[in-house]
Design a protein around this motif. Structure first.
Motif, short mmCIF file in Angstrom:
data_model
loop_
_atom_site.label_atom_id
_atom_site.label_comp_id
_atom_site.label_asym_id
_atom_site.label_seq_id
_atom_site.Cartn_x
_atom_site.Cartn_y
_atom_site.Cartn_z
N GLU A 128 0.82 -1.21 0.00
CA GLU A 128 0.00 0.00 0.00
C GLU A 128 0.85 1.27 0.00
O GLU A 128 0.50 2.26 -0.63
CB GLU A 128 -0.95 -0.02 1.19
CG GLU A 128 -2.05 1.03 1.08
CD GLU A 128 -3.29 0.66 1.86
OE1 GLU A 128 -4.14 1.54 2.02
OE2 GLU A 128 -3.42 -0.50 2.33
N LEU A 129 1.99 1.21 0.69
CA LEU A 129 2.83 2.41 0.78
C LEU A 129 3.88 2.49 -0.34
O LEU A 129 4.53 3.52 -0.50
CB LEU A 129 3.54 2.45 2.14
CG LEU A 129 2.65 2.75 3.34
CD1 LEU A 129 3.39 2.47 4.65
CD2 LEU A 129 2.18 4.21 3.30
N GLY A 130 4.03 1.42 -1.09
CA GLY A 130 5.05 1.41 -2.13
C GLY A 130 6.46 1.48 -1.56
O GLY A 130 7.37 2.06 -2.16
N LEU A 131 6.65 0.88 -0.39
CA LEU A 131 7.98 0.89 0.24
C LEU A 131 8.49 -0.54 0.31
O LEU A 131 7.72 -1.50 0.28
CB LEU A 131 7.86 1.46 1.67
CG LEU A 131 7.45 2.93 1.76
CD1 LEU A 131 7.16 3.30 3.22
CD2 LEU A 131 8.53 3.83 1.18
N ASN A 132 9.80 -0.70 0.42
CA ASN A 132 10.31 -2.07 0.49
C ASN A 132 10.22 -2.62 1.91
O ASN A 132 9.97 -1.90 2.88
CB ASN A 132 11.74 -2.14 -0.07
CG ASN A 132 12.69 -1.30 0.77
OD1 ASN A 132 12.56 -1.23 1.99
ND2 ASN A 132 13.65 -0.67 0.11
N ARG A 133 10.42 -3.95 2.00
CA ARG A 133 10.17 -4.63 3.27
C ARG A 133 11.09 -4.15 4.40
O ARG A 133 10.69 -4.10 5.55
CB ARG A 133 10.32 -6.14 3.08
CG ARG A 133 9.08 -6.72 2.43
CD ARG A 133 9.26 -8.20 2.15
NE ARG A 133 7.97 -8.74 1.71
CZ ARG A 133 7.25 -9.58 2.46
NH1 ARG A 133 7.67 -9.99 3.65
NH2 ARG A 133 6.09 -10.03 2.01
N SER A 134 12.33 -3.82 4.04
CA SER A 134 13.24 -3.43 5.12
C SER A 134 12.83 -2.07 5.71
O SER A 134 12.94 -1.85 6.91
CB SER A 134 14.69 -3.41 4.64
OG SER A 134 14.85 -2.43 3.64
N THR A 135 12.31 -1.18 4.84
CA THR A 135 11.84 0.11 5.35
C THR A 135 10.62 -0.10 6.25
O THR A 135 10.52 0.49 7.33
CB THR A 135 11.47 1.04 4.18
OG1 THR A 135 12.59 1.15 3.31
CG2 THR A 135 11.08 2.43 4.68
N ILE A 136 9.71 -0.98 5.80
CA ILE A 136 8.52 -1.28 6.62
C ILE A 136 8.93 -1.85 7.97
O ILE A 136 8.43 -1.45 9.02
CB ILE A 136 7.59 -2.28 5.87
CG1 ILE A 136 7.00 -1.64 4.62
CG2 ILE A 136 6.48 -2.79 6.80
CD1 ILE A 136 5.96 -0.57 4.86
N LYS A 137 9.89 -2.78 7.93
CA LYS A 137 10.35 -3.39 9.19
C LYS A 137 10.88 -2.31 10.15
O LYS A 137 10.54 -2.28 11.33
CB LYS A 137 11.46 -4.41 8.90
CG LYS A 137 12.00 -5.08 10.16
CD LYS A 137 13.06 -6.11 9.86
CE LYS A 137 13.62 -6.83 11.11
NZ LYS A 137 13.56 -6.08 12.37
N MET A 138 11.70 -1.42 9.60
CA MET A 138 12.26 -0.35 10.43
C MET A 138 11.16 0.51 11.05
O MET A 138 11.17 0.83 12.23
CB MET A 138 13.19 0.51 9.57
CG MET A 138 13.89 1.61 10.30
SD MET A 138 14.56 2.79 9.08
CE MET A 138 13.07 3.54 8.46
N LEU A 139 10.16 0.86 10.22
CA LEU A 139 9.06 1.70 10.71
C LEU A 139 8.25 0.98 11.77
O LEU A 139 7.94 1.54 12.83
CB LEU A 139 8.14 2.12 9.55
CG LEU A 139 8.73 3.09 8.51
CD1 LEU A 139 7.79 3.20 7.30
CD2 LEU A 139 8.95 4.47 9.12
N VAL A 140 7.90 -0.29 11.50
CA VAL A 140 7.06 -1.05 12.44
C VAL A 140 7.83 -1.27 13.75
O VAL A 140 7.27 -1.11 14.84
CB VAL A 140 6.60 -2.39 11.82
CG1 VAL A 140 5.95 -3.27 12.87
CG2 VAL A 140 5.63 -2.13 10.66
N ASP A 141 9.12 -1.61 13.63
CA ASP A 141 9.92 -1.81 14.85
C ASP A 141 9.95 -0.54 15.69
O ASP A 141 9.82 -0.58 16.91
CB ASP A 141 11.35 -2.22 14.48
CG ASP A 141 11.41 -3.67 13.98
OD1 ASP A 141 10.38 -4.37 14.11
OD2 ASP A 141 12.47 -4.08 13.46
N GLY A 142 10.09 0.60 15.00
CA GLY A 142 10.12 1.87 15.72
C GLY A 142 8.80 2.13 16.44
O GLY A 142 8.77 2.49 17.62
N LEU A 143 7.69 1.91 15.72
CA LEU A 143 6.36 2.14 16.32
C LEU A 143 6.09 1.15 17.46
O LEU A 143 5.51 1.51 18.48
CB LEU A 143 5.27 2.01 15.24
CG LEU A 143 5.18 3.17 14.25
CD1 LEU A 143 4.33 2.78 13.03
CD2 LEU A 143 4.57 4.40 14.93
N ALA A 144 6.55 -0.11 17.28
CA ALA A 144 6.35 -1.12 18.33
C ALA A 144 7.17 -0.73 19.56
O ALA A 144 6.68 -0.84 20.71
CB ALA A 144 6.74 -2.50 17.82
N GLY A 145 8.38 -0.26 19.34
CA GLY A 145 9.23 0.17 20.44
C GLY A 145 8.60 1.30 21.24
O GLY A 145 8.75 1.40 22.46
#
Lengths: 385, 385
Positions: free
Chosen positions: A35-52
């Protein structure tokens, strides 16, 4: 895109991801990436940040999807960002605490009569009631959104004119901000109704839609090219004060034959043969009764004609794909709504060009304006989480 | 901003810079840097690139500004990108070649009567006339913008309905594209009038404005939050088919008492006592005469009342800061316009909230729609230069 510094890009992407979860609910990382047109590693970084930061949580879905290792679902955490939603109506006020994801976590409401309608009284009651609710639920709203039936300047929450509340030039946003101690957004009720339907209701995904609603007054909110119109100077238009019947009944705005005077609550009472003194609940009961009538359209007579005429105008002027009927319009008998749909589609040349505009009842019921007020508050909250 | 690759950023910045020069005219590098929020070395790189491609030229200004070394002016080169603008009206068609910067470099026009109004005839005449003009001027348009009075779908230039031309479901954009061999944009005339006023006329800088114009029909274009509303499915609204006078004269759209039937050309003829057979020039002469009348408002009678009523509705519904009056509205006597301004400001509750809406005559005269058609064509051209 002019100046795209990496930290700004990250902040923008984080807010975009959060908005998807807030509006659409839990999603897998893969769905977010698409949906965001971003790659998986960027998504992982964002989700990890939000989870943290405790804003989202990742969890194995209860129902596994297909074979193989189930993908983790990213869930917004309702209590990570809570806003206060306030719905001031003419005879009633309600508040709710709404969490990230749009869930109502708690609520309270009271009647507004006589002196209780005084702006200072409303400010005090909202402040006390929300403080108690926050304490009971151990939640702390970070912003507030407030719906008011009247001409409201969004920029600072100045209520220029709410005839039905008896308010003139009340700096309501400023006063509420002072007592609540959080950023406050005040919006016109129909505007916030449109926002709610657009984000969470039948208007989802529509790029051009008009929300029209009848309460004591008649108001409208306009979604155009995927955004809510704000009007100039922050003052939204007042669709209820379109003249549909020159020489008709006088309106408090100074003109006569406004759409509001022909299809607002008073007009509906007249059409139903109900006195002004009869409580509002009687209108609802009478409309339910009418549902069983053999010809509800004939029973309501001219009321339906003026409703159709105003809607033909709205469709001809704005060319929306969807019109959403709110409040009293949403409880009109099915036969009336069908007649309205049919007539507006036939009589509006713009609808004919479009191959038929959709006309639907509001889907969010009594919570409509609370949800809209919450979304108005969330707009800034989501970019700062 | 999601995916900001360096080449995309450069392309975006180049188009932004070009748009500033196209709309605002020559500017110094320093002014461009300020307006775009970019540093001087980036501006130098962009300007050098554009100069290398012959799209801009740098020149010492004729009048030195202040002491010291004069800063170079960056000038858009008109012939670097030329578009064909076409204005199809009910009795007349015009074409122009318009260069980068918005200057009309050459033009031609002819009358449309009887069979000449046939879509195929119009297509052929436009193609032949523009080919001759291009040859004479040795210019080669890279795109075309076309204004048509009717319900037009922007996406593909389908003219769904132009009663006044007698066209129904004409794939005009497609046919013009085939004979011209360049990308073609077709827009409703009022929409393109609004665009022209917004880019080059009295609407410059207004974020919420409505352009209303009376020709044979009455149309409108809406600027909201700094952009032109397109309507859903690419069909713009038809403000002229707002009912203002239920039970009034029948309109070709099937309703009666449309704003168009009350304030369009025919209504103005009636108000002036001019027969339908009298050529249009007589209306202009009569209005000029009326300018010297002691009470032009009284002479036009109900015409002025319907004009006011429709404008009050437009202002109440859309809450614009500015209303621009075009075509026949723009040649109404000054006393009539003043009365209209005064009444709309007093009678519209939204205008009262805003502290008074501005109502002004179109500033672009007879070239309005040609300029609007050119701008519609330039939108894509500027991003690909």
């Amino acid at each position: 895109m002019n100046v795209a510094r990496p930290d700004e890009v990250r902040k923008f992407n984080r807010a975009s991801l959060l908005r998807i979860l807030h509006v659409g609910g839990p999603a897998t990382r893969a769905a977010l990436a698409t949906e965001l047109g971003l790659n998986r590693s960027t998504i992982k970084m964002l989700v990890d940040g939000l989870a943290g930061d405790g804003v989202v949580e990742e969890r194995v879905p209860r129902v596994p999807q297909g074979a193989g290792r189930p993908s983790l679902l990213v869930l917004p955490q309702a209590q990570a960002a809570v806003v206060l939603a306030v719905d001031v109506q003419v005879e009633h006020a309600g508040i709710a605490l709404v969490g990230l994801g749009g869930q109502i976590l708690g609520r309270n409401s009271w009647n507004l009569r006589g002196r209780q309608r005084d702006p200072d009284e409303v400010v005090t009651h909202v402040a006390e009631s929300s403080a108690m609710l926050a304490q009971d639920l151990d939640l702390h709203p970070v912003a507030a959104g407030i719906s008011v039936p009247g001409v409201v300047r969004r920029a600072d929450g100045m209520v220029h004119d709410s005839t039905n509340l008896g308010w003139t030039d009340v700096p309501f946003g400023e006063r509420m901000g002072t007592v609540l101690g959080v950023p406050v957004v005040v919006g016109n009720d129909a505007e916030l109704g449109a926002l709610a339907e657009y984000v969470r209701g039948v208007g989802r995904g529509a790029s051009d839609a008009v929300f029209v609603s009848a309460d004591v007054g008649v108001g409208g909110g306009i979604i155009a090219q995927g955004g809510l119109l704000r009007g100039s100077g922050g003052y939204l238009g007042e669709i209820g004060h379109m003249t549909v019947h020159p020489g008709g009944r006088p309106c408090h705005c100074g003109n006569d034959g406004c759409w509001e005077t022909e299809v607002g609550e008073l007009a509906l009472r007249r059409a139903l043969g109900l006195a002004e003194s009869v409580p509002r609940g009687a209108i609802v009961a009478e409309l339910r009764e009418l549902q069983r009538d053999s010809d509800p359209v004939a029973r309501l007579g001219g009321y339906v004609d003026w409703l159709i005429l105003g809607l033909v105008n709205v469709v001809n002027i704005l060319g929306p794909e969807l019109v959403v009927l709110g409040d009293l319009f949403a409880i009109l008998p099915e036969a009336v709504v069908q007649r309205v749909q049919q007539e507006v589609r036939t009589r509006s040349m713009v609808s004919r060009a479009l191959g038929g505009v959709r006309i639907e009842k509001s889907s969010l019921g009594a919570d409509l304006k609370l949800l809209g007020a919450a979304e108005a508050a969330f707009e800034d909250v989501l970019t700062s989480l």
